[in-house]
Design a protein around this motif. Structure first.
Motif, PDB file in Angstrom:
ATOM      1  N   ARG A 439      45.092  46.832  32.166  1.00  0.00           N
ATOM      2  CA  ARG A 439      43.735  47.466  32.814  1.00  0.00           C
ATOM      3  C   ARG A 439      43.040  46.017  33.557  1.00  0.00           C
ATOM      4  O   ARG A 439      41.916  46.224  34.052  1.00  0.00           O
ATOM      5  N   TRP A 440      43.618  44.933  33.662  1.00  0.00           N
ATOM      6  CA  TRP A 440      42.976  43.917  34.118  1.00  0.00           C
ATOM      7  C   TRP A 440      42.629  43.821  35.474  1.00  0.00           C
ATOM      8  O   TRP A 440      41.718  43.738  36.088  1.00  0.00           O
ATOM      9  N   GLY A 441      43.497  44.318  36.422  1.00  0.00           N
ATOM     10  CA  GLY A 441      43.452  44.584  37.683  1.00  0.00           C
ATOM     11  C   GLY A 441      42.379  45.425  38.140  1.00  0.00           C
ATOM     12  O   GLY A 441      41.741  45.284  39.119  1.00  0.00           O
ATOM     13  N   ASP A 442      42.405  46.706  37.155  1.00  0.00           N
ATOM     14  CA  ASP A 442      41.499  47.625  37.640  1.00  0.00           C
ATOM     15  C   ASP A 442      39.888  47.140  37.255  1.00  0.00           C
ATOM     16  O   ASP A 442      39.101  47.437  38.087  1.00  0.00           O
ATOM     17  N   MET A 443      40.064  46.385  36.254  1.00  0.00           N
ATOM     18  CA  MET A 443      38.638  45.866  35.824  1.00  0.00           C
ATOM     19  C   MET A 443      38.068  44.662  36.975  1.00  0.00           C
ATOM     20  O   MET A 443      36.885  44.716  37.511  1.00  0.00           O
ATOM     21  N   MET A 444      39.255  44.020  37.593  1.00  0.00           N
ATOM     22  CA  MET A 444      38.700  43.048  38.767  1.00  0.00           C
ATOM     23  C   MET A 444      38.255  43.872  40.162  1.00  0.00           C
ATOM     24  O   MET A 444      37.233  43.442  40.648  1.00  0.00           O
ATOM     25  N   GLU A 445      38.865  44.999  40.301  1.00  0.00           N
ATOM     26  CA  GLU A 445      38.461  45.993  41.489  1.00  0.00           C
ATOM     27  C   GLU A 445      37.165  46.442  41.166  1.00  0.00           C
ATOM     28  O   GLU A 445      36.055  46.784  41.851  1.00  0.00           O
ATOM     29  N   SER A 446      36.833  46.978  39.758  1.00  0.00           N
ATOM     30  CA  SER A 446      35.462  47.548  39.627  1.00  0.00           C
ATOM     31  C   SER A 446      34.470  46.485  39.733  1.00  0.00           C
ATOM     32  O   SER A 446      33.291  46.750  40.014  1.00  0.00           O
ATOM     33  N   LEU A 447      34.653  45.054  39.365  1.00  0.00           N
ATOM     34  CA  LEU A 447      33.524  44.162  39.618  1.00  0.00           C
ATOM     35  C   LEU A 447      33.212  43.839  40.855  1.00  0.00           C
ATOM     36  O   LEU A 447      31.864  43.962  41.362  1.00  0.00           O
ATOM     37  N   ASN A 448      34.202  43.851  41.855  1.00  0.00           N
ATOM     38  CA  ASN A 448      33.952  43.904  43.306  1.00  0.00           C
ATOM     39  C   ASN A 448      33.236  45.166  43.955  1.00  0.00           C
ATOM     40  O   ASN A 448      32.512  44.845  44.626  1.00  0.00           O
ATOM     41  N   GLN A 449      33.659  46.186  43.497  1.00  0.00           N
ATOM     42  CA  GLN A 449      32.875  47.344  43.667  1.00  0.00           C
ATOM     43  C   GLN A 449      31.457  47.345  43.267  1.00  0.00           C
ATOM     44  O   GLN A 449      30.506  48.065  44.076  1.00  0.00           O
ATOM     45  N   ARG A 450      31.153  46.712  42.145  1.00  0.00           N
ATOM     46  CA  ARG A 450      29.774  46.865  41.646  1.00  0.00           C
ATOM     47  C   ARG A 450      28.940  45.528  42.129  1.00  0.00           C
ATOM     48  O   ARG A 450      27.977  45.223  41.464  1.00  0.00           O
TER      49      ARG A 450
END
Length: 562
Positions: A439-450
């Motif tokens: 889930r590391w890639g999803d976590m990076m994408e969530s950081l960018n969206q926030r």
């Protein structure tokens, strides 16, 4: 108005007329012949190098009734209509005054309609870097996938101000500054066709002052024609451009070489009295000495001279002036030019630099007799040393002075919490590490969206290397990135919260730089081997322990081979 400026009358109407940009025109011509026209182009480069002209020529070529051809015919109704602006399907927009979101939305709404007259609807957006961020965002989707009948051509002098998302959707062509030789050739053609008489050296002066822009060169030529009487002379070009004649430069250079301060200041006073700009004069003088140095080293490259004409006086000065002196002259003048940019008293700096040039000491060259005398002394000393050695006298070398030890400074930087990391390693499981990695890639994408892009950038070179219930070890490639991430509590909390939402488990990161992680991991593996249970010491047990710990730490990265 009956009269039009030369650059308007002689605007290029075909790719052959676009001077000095063969790398661009040849590519576009090949694309036209093979019908491989892109949907979006970006033309970037200095002012007056042909960006907008090339865009209009391309618009005519794709819509020419005789297409596919490499050049527009300029005879059919489509070419004539685009040239005089009567065809509404070629739209030229000035982004400097139409830089809002509403203007781009209007383009986006109208772009879906088919062209009225010609085959392609062409949008030429000049100075596109002036668009606002909102306007760029509104243009993104349309620029990426416009209708088949639409071509976008963006022109700019400052491509670094354009978002990369826009640039990546275009074929980019970089227009370069036009050489003085090409500018002179084009001006010569225009003057001959216009019936204007001129001196060759006058065109060279104008071309150098244009600084690589054809439009600037034609504007200066227009001024020179208006200023002159029957023929454009060198004096007329010098007056219009504000440059200094070579006669004055030769006089000043001679005074500096003779170290005649009075004569040099008198020549400078006369130049400034004529209204010459001090900063421009300093630039001309630097180019003068540059050409002198070039003439000394490569006298056959006359076409590379930027400022001088090879008259007898210049040749004599070049023979008398040493290359080392020219280096000093250029350094002094360059420093004065830099200082004049930030002062209201440029004349004072120029006068001081001229006095300094006159007072520079000429480099003293060692004559051949002096070299011979020195070699004799060296030979004599060597003979004496050989005699002393033959008599059994040994030279006592003085003990070499011990270099002073430099105080050892404490190495600053991030220090990882070794104890916490060892606890994680002792209880690390492969399942936890794989769960976080998945889930590391999803976590990076969530950081960018926030709206945490800058913090997320710190994780570009980071990766989880060990994990257990509640925490995991995060390895960073660079020490500074690790320190910045671990000292930002809001970032750590946000990362933990996102991982909990994605995995269903709470994990807290423990950062460690790569240069600290590697020795720590090796020590842990070594200690794990030595701490095997009683009765099970042996090579087989040690090997199994090593493999198990390696699999626990690195997970799927371990490949076991016999």
């Amino acid at each position: 108005m009956a009269y039009q400026a030369l650059y308007r009358v002689w605007r290029p109407q075909s790719f052959a007329d676009v001077v000095g940009q063969q790398h661009v025109t040849k590519t576009l011509q090949n694309a036209l012949l093979h019908q491989k026209i892109s949907h979006a182009y970006l033309f970037s480069g200095p002012r007056g190098t042909g960006k907008t002209s090339a865009a209009k020529i391309l618009a005519k070529a794709v819509n020419c009734e005789r297409s596919p051809i490499a050049e527009p015919c300029n005879e059919c109704d489509a070419c004539k209509g685009i040239t005089d602006g009567s065809i509404p399907d070629v739209i030229e927009i000035d982004a400097a005054s139409n830089n809002g979101v509403e203007e781009i939305r209007d383009i986006r709404d109208k772009v879906k309609y088919s062209p009225n007259v010609v085959e392609y609807k062409v949008y030429i957006i000049d100075e596109v870097h002036m668009l606002s961020i909102g306007a760029f965002n509104a243009l993104l989707k349309t620029l990426e996938e416009p209708p088949k009948h639409v071509i976008f051509i963006l022109a700019t002098t400052e491509p670094h101000k354009i978002p990369l998302t826009i640039i990546s959707r275009c074929q980019r062509f970089d227009f370069k500054r036009i050489t003085a030789m090409d500018i002179v050739g084009r001006m010569s053609h225009i003057a001959t066709e216009s019936g204007v008489k001129y001196e060759e050296n006058a065109l060279a002066v104008i071309a150098r002052a244009a600084e690589g822009g054809m439009r600037d060169a034609l504007s200066l030529l227009d001024q020179a024609i208006s200023f002159s009487q029957d023929i454009v002379k060198v004096e007329d070009a010098l007056t219009v451009t504000g440059a200094v004649s070579q006669g004055y430069l030769n006089t000043l250079a001679r005074a500096i070489l003779d170290r005649d301060v009075s004569k040099a200041l008198s020549a400078l006073e006369e130049l400034l009295f004529q209204g010459k700009d001090p900063a421009r004069f300093a630039e001309d003088f630097i180019l003068y000495y540059r050409d002198m140095l070039l003439y000394q080293t490569a006298p056959n490259l006359e076409e590379s001279m930027e400022r001088v004409m090879l008259d007898d006086e210049f040749k004599g000065l070049a023979q008398e002036t040493e290359a080392s002196q020219i280096y000093q002259y250029i350094d002094v003048l360059n420093q004065a030019g830099q200082e004049m940019k930030f002062t209201n008293h440029a004349r004072i700096y120029l006068e001081v630099s001229i006095v300094k040039l006159c007072q520079l000491e000429a480099p003293r060259s060692v004559s051949s007799p002096e070299v011979g005398e020195m070699m004799k002394k060296i030979q004599s000393l060597e003979n004496e040393i050989q005699q002393l050695k033959a008599n059994g006298v040994k030279a006592q070398a003085e003990p070499a002075a011990q270099p002073a030890k430099k105080p050892v400074r404490a190495k600053k930087g991030f220090r990882a919490p070794v104890g916490q990391i060892q606890e994680v390693l002792k209880n690390a499981t492969k399942e936890d590490l794989n769960l976080i990695k998945s889930r590391w890639g999803d976590m990076m994408e969530s950081l960018n969206q926030r709206q945490m892009r800058s913090q997320a950038a710190l994780l570009n070179d980071a990766e989880p290397v060990a994990a257990t219930t509640g925490s995991f070890v995060l390895k960073f490639k660079y020490d500074i990135h690790c320190q910045m991430a671990m000292e930002n509590q809001a970032f750590i909390s946000g990362m933990s919260q996102i991982l909990q939402e994605l995995t269903g488990s709470s994990y807290s990161p423990i950062g460690i730089p790569e240069d600290q992680w590697l020795p720590l991991r090796e020590d842990f593996i070594r200690n794990s081997q030595n701490e095997s249970p009683d009765g099970e010491s042996g090579e087989a047990k040690e090997e199994d322990s090593l493999l198990s710990e390696a699999e626990k730490i690195a997970g799927d990265l371990v490949e076991i081979k016999d």
